[in-house]
Design a protein around this motif. Structure first.
Motif, PDB file in Angstrom:
ATOM      1  N   ILE A  27      59.284  61.565  39.070  1.00 56.67           N
ATOM      2  CA  ILE A  27      59.056  61.480  40.518  1.00 56.67           C
ATOM      3  C   ILE A  27      58.208  62.657  40.989  1.00 56.67           C
ATOM      4  CG2 ILE A  27      60.168  61.638  42.786  1.00 56.67           C
ATOM      5  CD1 ILE A  27      62.583  60.145  41.541  1.00 56.67           C
ATOM      6  N   ILE A  28      58.601  63.858  40.586  1.00 52.84           N
ATOM      7  CA  ILE A  28      57.918  65.064  41.057  1.00 52.84           C
ATOM      8  C   ILE A  28      56.518  65.159  40.454  1.00 52.84           C
ATOM      9  CG2 ILE A  28      58.006  67.591  41.049  1.00 52.84           C
ATOM     10  CD1 ILE A  28      61.121  67.243  41.029  1.00 52.84           C
ATOM     11  N   SER A  29      56.395  64.810  39.194  1.00 52.13           N
ATOM     12  CA  SER A  29      55.076  64.820  38.549  1.00 52.13           C
ATOM     13  C   SER A  29      54.134  63.833  39.216  1.00 52.13           C
ATOM     14  CB  SER A  29      55.241  64.499  37.061  1.00 52.13           C
ATOM     15  OG  SER A  29      53.986  64.530  36.402  1.00 52.13           O
ATOM     16  N   HIS A  30      54.672  62.669  39.625  1.00 55.66           N
ATOM     17  CA  HIS A  30      53.849  61.656  40.289  1.00 55.66           C
ATOM     18  C   HIS A  30      53.354  62.154  41.646  1.00 55.66           C
ATOM     19  CE1 HIS A  30      52.427  57.632  41.353  1.00 55.66           C
ATOM     20  NE2 HIS A  30      53.032  57.781  42.519  1.00 55.66           N
ATOM     21  N   VAL A  31      54.236  62.815  42.401  1.00 54.31           N
ATOM     22  CA  VAL A  31      53.834  63.374  43.686  1.00 54.31           C
ATOM     23  C   VAL A  31      52.693  64.369  43.495  1.00 54.31           C
ATOM     24  CG1 VAL A  31      54.574  64.768  45.659  1.00 54.31           C
ATOM     25  CG2 VAL A  31      56.114  63.038  44.703  1.00 54.31           C
ATOM     26  N   ASN A  32      52.833  65.232  42.497  1.00 53.16           N
ATOM     27  CA  ASN A  32      51.793  66.229  42.264  1.00 53.16           C
ATOM     28  C   ASN A  32      50.501  65.592  41.775  1.00 53.16           C
ATOM     29  OD1 ASN A  32      50.839  69.015  42.032  1.00 53.16           O
ATOM     30  ND2 ASN A  32      50.815  68.576  39.841  1.00 53.16           N
ATOM     31  N   TRP A  33      50.623  64.493  41.030  1.00 55.84           N
ATOM     32  CA  TRP A  33      49.423  63.776  40.562  1.00 55.84           C
ATOM     33  C   TRP A  33      48.594  63.297  41.751  1.00 55.84           C
ATOM     34  CZ3 TRP A  33      48.949  58.130  40.620  1.00 55.84           C
ATOM     35  CH2 TRP A  33      47.770  57.671  40.012  1.00 55.84           C
ATOM     36  N   ILE A  34      49.232  62.685  42.747  1.00 55.20           N
ATOM     37  CA  ILE A  34      48.501  62.233  43.937  1.00 55.20           C
ATOM     38  C   ILE A  34      47.915  63.432  44.669  1.00 55.20           C
ATOM     39  CG2 ILE A  34      48.644  61.005  46.128  1.00 55.20           C
ATOM     40  CD1 ILE A  34      50.969  59.395  44.987  1.00 55.20           C
ATOM     41  N   ASN A  35      48.713  64.478  44.808  1.00 49.71           N
ATOM     42  CA  ASN A  35      48.248  65.693  45.477  1.00 49.71           C
ATOM     43  C   ASN A  35      47.005  66.258  44.790  1.00 49.71           C
ATOM     44  OD1 ASN A  35      48.781  68.162  47.283  1.00 49.71           O
ATOM     45  ND2 ASN A  35      48.817  69.065  45.242  1.00 49.71           N
ATOM     46  N   LYS A  36      47.045  66.285  43.465  1.00 48.29           N
ATOM     47  CA  LYS A  36      45.944  66.854  42.682  1.00 48.29           C
ATOM     48  C   LYS A  36      44.675  66.008  42.761  1.00 48.29           C
ATOM     49  CE  LYS A  36      46.610  66.712  38.251  1.00 48.29           C
ATOM     50  NZ  LYS A  36      47.151  66.994  36.895  1.00 48.29           N
ATOM     51  N   ARG A  37      44.833  64.694  42.935  1.00 46.42           N
ATOM     52  CA  ARG A  37      43.686  63.780  42.930  1.00 46.42           C
ATOM     53  C   ARG A  37      43.208  63.422  44.343  1.00 46.42           C
ATOM     54  NH1 ARG A  37      42.945  65.216  38.422  1.00 46.42           N
ATOM     55  NH2 ARG A  37      43.521  64.112  36.505  1.00 46.42           N
ATOM     56  N   TRP A  38      43.750  64.055  45.371  1.00 41.58           N
ATOM     57  CA  TRP A  38      43.479  63.611  46.738  1.00 41.58           C
ATOM     58  C   TRP A  38      41.992  63.702  47.112  1.00 41.58           C
ATOM     59  CZ3 TRP A  38      46.368  60.579  49.368  1.00 41.58           C
ATOM     60  CH2 TRP A  38      46.135  60.379  50.729  1.00 41.58           C
ATOM     61  N   ILE A  81      55.778  71.639  40.414  1.00 40.38           N
ATOM     62  CA  ILE A  81      56.360  72.317  41.582  1.00 40.38           C
ATOM     63  C   ILE A  81      55.484  73.496  41.998  1.00 40.38           C
ATOM     64  CG2 ILE A  81      58.297  73.722  42.384  1.00 40.38           C
ATOM     65  CD1 ILE A  81      60.147  71.936  40.712  1.00 40.38           C
ATOM     66  N   LYS A  82      55.015  74.238  41.013  1.00 46.86           N
ATOM     67  CA  LYS A  82      54.134  75.378  41.303  1.00 46.86           C
ATOM     68  C   LYS A  82      52.863  74.917  42.010  1.00 46.86           C
ATOM     69  CE  LYS A  82      51.791  79.274  39.057  1.00 46.86           C
ATOM     70  NZ  LYS A  82      51.510  79.950  37.748  1.00 46.86           N
ATOM     71  N   ALA A  83      52.287  73.817  41.542  1.00 53.99           N
ATOM     72  CA  ALA A  83      51.060  73.302  42.157  1.00 53.99           C
ATOM     73  C   ALA A  83      51.318  72.799  43.575  1.00 53.99           C
ATOM     74  CB  ALA A  83      50.490  72.180  41.286  1.00 53.99           C
ATOM     75  N   LEU A  84      52.474  72.171  43.795  1.00 55.10           N
ATOM     76  CA  LEU A  84      52.784  71.634  45.121  1.00 55.10           C
ATOM     77  C   LEU A  84      52.965  72.744  46.161  1.00 55.10           C
ATOM     78  CD1 LEU A  84      55.212  68.700  44.228  1.00 55.10           C
ATOM     79  CD2 LEU A  84      52.981  68.502  45.355  1.00 55.10           C
ATOM     80  N   ARG A  85      53.322  73.929  45.719  1.00 56.82           N
ATOM     81  CA  ARG A  85      53.489  75.043  46.671  1.00 56.82           C
ATOM     82  C   ARG A  85      52.174  75.372  47.379  1.00 56.82           C
ATOM     83  NH1 ARG A  85      58.511  77.224  46.151  1.00 56.82           N
ATOM     84  NH2 ARG A  85      59.546  76.987  44.133  1.00 56.82           N
ATOM     85  N   THR A  86      51.073  75.023  46.756  1.00 56.74           N
ATOM     86  CA  THR A  86      49.767  75.307  47.371  1.00 56.74           C
ATOM     87  C   THR A  86      49.229  74.111  48.160  1.00 56.74           C
ATOM     88  OG1 THR A  86      48.469  74.553  45.444  1.00 56.74           O
ATOM     89  CG2 THR A  86      49.249  76.843  45.435  1.00 56.74           C
ATOM     90  N   SER A  87      49.973  73.022  48.201  1.00 56.88           N
ATOM     91  CA  SER A  87      49.500  71.813  48.870  1.00 56.88           C
ATOM     92  C   SER A  87      49.465  71.994  50.389  1.00 56.88           C
ATOM     93  CB  SER A  87      50.406  70.627  48.535  1.00 56.88           C
ATOM     94  OG  SER A  87      50.021  69.481  49.282  1.00 56.88           O
ATOM     95  N   THR A  88      48.416  71.485  50.999  1.00 61.83           N
ATOM     96  CA  THR A  88      48.288  71.538  52.457  1.00 61.83           C
ATOM     97  C   THR A  88      48.724  70.231  53.112  1.00 61.83           C
ATOM     98  OG1 THR A  88      45.984  70.787  52.302  1.00 61.83           O
ATOM     99  CG2 THR A  88      46.375  73.171  52.306  1.00 61.83           C
ATOM    100  N   TYR A  89      49.227  69.289  52.304  1.00 64.25           N
ATOM    101  CA  TYR A  89      49.578  67.972  52.831  1.00 64.25           C
ATOM    102  C   TYR A  89      51.059  67.845  53.177  1.00 64.25           C
ATOM    103  CZ  TYR A  89      45.111  67.262  50.564  1.00 64.25           C
ATOM    104  OH  TYR A  89      43.812  67.397  50.163  1.00 64.25           O
ATOM    105  N   ILE A  90      51.859  68.840  52.810  1.00 66.23           N
ATOM    106  CA  ILE A  90      53.291  68.805  53.110  1.00 66.23           C
ATOM    107  C   ILE A  90      53.502  69.287  54.547  1.00 66.23           C
ATOM    108  CG2 ILE A  90      55.561  69.667  52.451  1.00 66.23           C
ATOM    109  CD1 ILE A  90      54.391  70.227  49.650  1.00 66.23           C
ATOM    110  N   PRO A  91      54.167  68.510  55.382  1.00 66.46           N
ATOM    111  CA  PRO A  91      54.409  68.946  56.761  1.00 66.46           C
ATOM    112  C   PRO A  91      55.124  70.300  56.799  1.00 66.46           C
ATOM    113  CG  PRO A  91      54.991  66.637  56.500  1.00 66.46           C
ATOM    114  CD  PRO A  91      54.722  67.163  55.121  1.00 66.46           C
TER     115      PRO A  91
END
Length: 331
Positions: free
Chosen positions: A277-288, A158-168
């Motif tokens: 589910i959440i870990s998988h989302v972050n995995w894709i985000n991290k490997r983009w 969740i912490k990592a996803l907060r920095t994601s630029t891919y979330i609308p």
């Protein structure tokens, strides 16, 4: 300590892979046939002696050398105790090899077929096999592998996803509102449930179970870790609630032939599902930034994907507050 290459595999050419195999005196006669794997690079080949092997090049900057060696030792212990698994081949008293920035390992190729998700009859045998793996896994602990807990599988993603630029932008507030609520609820449930952790396969979905002469073989221990036993069981459940109850009952009937199961862990299924589910989302985000990921998951940057994810997370929050799955009567 070895220096590792860029995590995106940009320098892992077919020529480098062949040179790596030559460094351990293995010489493919056939070409390298790529197998389905996102995290690692895995290929099938036949050597000059007509023996079929699988070579796995581990993604750099993912696991440490100590973590990979611990995985291999676990596999060797399981194999020596009669578990049917894909264990790395030992050459000159080594199972983990290094070549120009890449750790790699060699495995015998299994002439086996994939397990069918709807094959209820095989679940008893899968349960027996998992019970044996867990009985042996409970005899020692990992010291280097990442544990399965709320911090590693939920809070950190969740912490990592907060920095994601891919979330609308329009979905960020509702998404993180539900993520915060899930983190709070799952943390509470884990705090209220004291469970024993053992060495697990960690990613025991049906694609990681092969059938040879109708006997289950377990492959890909890449995500082995310390965690609750139910983690290796719930992933095999699918369908309606009655179907899941029957599947779970069959699995545990076999499992308890080999090892006792703490049925209080059934209440961890929905928390673990949500964390996955959440870990998988972050995995894709991290490997983009790996070129393979936009090709394989193009929907990840669409508004529709994030809208559907938001709804599924809302559904999970409801599921977390419902009574856990129970076994079918007479089991």
């Amino acid at each position: 300590m070895h220096m590792q290459a860029n995590f995106s595999y940009q320098s892992l050419t077919p020529e480098l892979q062949l040179d790596a195999l030559a460094s351990i005196a293995v010489y493919p006669e056939s070409g390298l046939i790529s197998l389905n794997s996102y995290e690692n690079r895995v290929s099938l080949f036949t050597d000059e002696n007509k023996i079929r092997y699988v070579v796995k090049f581990y993604r750099p900057q993912h696991w440490s050398e100590a973590q990979l060696k611990e995985e291999h030792r676990f596999c060797q212990v399981l194999e020596k105790n009669g578990c049917q698994i894909a264990s790395p081949i030992e050459i000159n008293q080594q199972t983990l090899f290094y070549f120009q920035g890449y750790y790699f390992a060699l495995f015998n190729s299994l002439s086996a077929r994939s397990m069918e998700l709807d094959n209820i009859d095989i679940l008893y045998d899968v349960g027996c096999a998992l019970g044996k793996i867990h009985r042996i896994g409970a005899q020692d602990s990992f010291k280097h592998r990442e544990p399965l807990n709320v911090q590693t599988m939920l809070s950190n993603p969740i912490k990592a996803l907060r920095t994601s630029t891919y979330i609308p932008k329009s979905l960020r507030n509702p998404l993180f509102s539900i993520l915060d609520a899930l983190e709070l609820e799952i943390t509470k449930q884990f705090d209220n449930h004291k469970h024993t952790t053992i060495r697990l396969h960690g990613d025991c979905h049906a694609s990681n179970i092969l059938l040879k002469n109708n006997s289950p073989y377990f492959v890909d221990f890449d995500d082995c870790k310390m965690g609750p036993a139910i983690q290796d069981l719930w992933i095999l459940l699918s369908g309606t609630k009655p179907e899941k109850q029957l599947q779970l009952s069959m699995l545990l009937e076999g499992y308890e032939e080999e090892f006792d199961f703490d049925r209080n862990q059934l209440c961890l299924i929905e928390p673990l599902r949500t964390m996955r589910i959440i870990s998988h989302v972050n995995w894709i985000n991290k490997r983009w930034s790996d070129p393979a990921f936009p090709l394989s998951f193009p929907w990840f940057i669409t508004d529709q994907y994030w809208k559907e994810l938001l709804q599924s997370l809302k559904d999970q929050l409801i599921a977390l507050k419902e009574a856990p799955i129970s076994l079918q009567p007479n089991y």
